[in-house]
Design an enzyme around this catalytic site. Structure first.
Site, PDB file in Angstrom:
ATOM      1  N   LYS A  54      -2.122  -1.418  -3.983  1.00  0.00           N
ATOM      2  CA  LYS A  54      -3.006  -0.269  -3.893  1.00  0.00           C
ATOM      3  C   LYS A  54      -2.205   1.022  -3.891  1.00  0.00           C
ATOM      4  O   LYS A  54      -1.228   1.078  -3.150  1.00  0.00           O
ATOM      5  CB  LYS A  54      -3.783  -0.415  -2.579  1.00  0.00           C
TER       6      LYS A  54
ATOM      7  N   LYS B 228       0.860  -1.178   0.000  1.00  0.00           N
ATOM      8  CA  LYS B 228       0.000   0.000   0.000  1.00  0.00           C
ATOM      9  C   LYS B 228       0.897   1.229   0.000  1.00  0.00           C
ATOM     10  O   LYS B 228       1.647   1.467   0.955  1.00  0.00           O
ATOM     11  CB  LYS B 228      -0.886  -0.018   1.240  1.00  0.00           C
TER      12      LYS B 228
HETATM   13  C1  PBG Z   1      -7.704   2.778   5.565  1.00  0.00           C
HETATM   14  C2  PBG Z   1      -7.914   2.776   4.107  1.00  0.00           C
HETATM   15  C3  PBG Z   1      -7.710   3.805   3.175  1.00  0.00           C
HETATM   16  C4  PBG Z   1      -8.190   3.339   1.961  1.00  0.00           C
HETATM   17  C5  PBG Z   1      -8.614   2.033   2.168  1.00  0.00           C
HETATM   18  N1  PBG Z   1      -8.421   1.699   3.493  1.00  0.00           N
HETATM   19  C6  PBG Z   1      -7.252   5.193   3.335  1.00  0.00           C
HETATM   20  C7  PBG Z   1      -5.902   5.561   3.698  1.00  0.00           C
HETATM   21  O1  PBG Z   1      -4.989   4.764   3.832  1.00  0.00           O
HETATM   22  O2  PBG Z   1      -5.762   6.777   3.908  1.00  0.00           O
HETATM   23  C8  PBG Z   1      -8.243   4.118   0.674  1.00  0.00           C
HETATM   24  C9  PBG Z   1      -9.253   3.645  -0.304  1.00  0.00           C
HETATM   25  C10 PBG Z   1      -9.540   4.599  -1.405  1.00  0.00           C
HETATM   26  O3  PBG Z   1      -8.911   5.660  -1.565  1.00  0.00           O
HETATM   27  O4  PBG Z   1     -10.451   4.257  -2.165  1.00  0.00           O
HETATM   28  N2  PBG Z   1      -6.424   2.734   5.999  1.00  0.00           N
END
Ligand code: PBG
Length: 331
Positions: A248, A195
């Protein structure tokens, strides 16, 4: 064989030829539909940063799940918007927390729905970070205990998969142990293994009000410049017991999806995040391109790069286009 004997255009001559030659397709079986669930009743409120995406109270979330399943969708990723937030995010593992109630309600009504829960603290903490804060830093190991409690509480409510998105070290192993100890060895872990610390989460943070109140997420989410590190992260999660490995965001990181595809044999999920969604929505609204074709092309690309599964806010739109027989006609 070279030109003029070999002519690649021969296989692009007609739609029928192109259809039979196409290497990659996307079907409803590939898609996970994210849902934002909030407290209250009869609430279906459009998210300003994500046109066409809503926050649902549990009663109306059930209707959304029904209409998505009628279109052939099977899998849902749930995000909770709790009524109260605190320093340690304790409402994230409450028995009557928003996600725990939502999971119970969905599984009761639609036992065959594949219900996946986001396991993280940022939606539940008053400071908006994904972990517990001690001496102004995110304390990794304290956070692991909290994440394990959240995952078990989701499993108790009936979640089929849990999806940790916090990026703490060691969390997959800790969650696997906790699930197994609590009798949930059948619950799978879809790990947000890779991520990146991305600007493209912007619209999501508006949706769930989870922007960090101070600092940023650079001490836990990954540096966009790093690819070899992505492989290290993914391999660690495989070692720790992850069942599905996620990358992601998706479109800016297709090379990473491909890198993992070539190096690990676990299923790979690509998450087309909120910023990717809203770029397509707003670009189409501005008349820059056709929305449905942009959706098609972006999802085909994620699949072509090597993802088996795509998490996308367009899931319902895609399912509608497939049902109307239009999806295959977009190219
Ligand atoms: C929680 C999380 C996030 C997203 C999914 N789970 C946000 C972040 O890390 O700030 C983002 C999903 C999206 O932008 O569609 N940690």
């Amino acid at each position: 064989m070279m030109f003029p004997e070999y002519r690649p255009r021969r296989l692009r001559r007609t739609k029928e030829v192109r259809d039979i030659i196409r290497e990659t397709t996307v079907t409803v079986n590939d898609l996970i539909y994210p849902l934002f669930i909030c407290e209250g009743e009869k609430i279906k409120e459009e998210i300003s940063s994500m046109p066409g995406i809503f926050r649902f109270s549990i009663d109306l979330a059930l209707e959304e799940v029904r209409s998505a399943m009628d279109l052939g969708l099977k899998a849902f990723l749930l995000f909770g918007i709790p009524g109260r937030k605190d320093e340690t995010g304790s409402s994230a593992f409450a028995k009557d927390g928003i996600i725990q109630r939502a999971v119970r309600a969905i599984k009761e009504k639609f036992p065959s729905a594949l219900v996946i829960t986001d396991v993280c603290l940022c939606e539940y903490t008053s400071h908006g970070h994904c972990g517990i804060i001690k001496h102004n830093e995110i304390d990794n190991d304290l956070t692991l205990e909290q994440l394990a409690r959240i995952a078990v509480s989701h499993a108790k409510a009936g979640a089929d998969w849990v999806a940790p998105s916090d990026m703490m070290d060691g969390r997959v192993g800790r969650i696997r142990d906790a699930l197994d100890d609590a009798g949930f060895s059948h619950v799978a872990i879809m790990s947000y293994a890779v991520k990146y610390c991305s600007a493209f989460y912007g619209p999501f943070r508006t949706a769930v009000d989870s922007a960090p109140r101070f600092g940023d997420r650079k001490t836990y989410q990954m540096d966009p410049g790093n690819a070899r590190e992505a492989l290290r992260e993914a391999l660690l999660d495989v070692e720790e017991g992850a069942d599905v490995i996620m990358v992601k965001p998706a479109l800016p990181y297709l090379d990473i999806i491909r890198l993992l595809r070539e190096n690990i044999n676990h299923p790979i999920a690509g998450y087309q995040v909120s910023g990717e969604y809203s770029m397509i929505k707003l670009g189409a609204k501005a008349g820059l391109f056709e929305e449905d074709r942009a959706i098609w092309e972006s999802l085909i690309s994620i699949k072509r790069a090597g993802a088996d599964v795509i998490i996308t806010y367009f899931a319902k739109r895609v399912a509608e286009l497939i049902e109307r027989g239009v999806w295959g006609e977009l190219y």
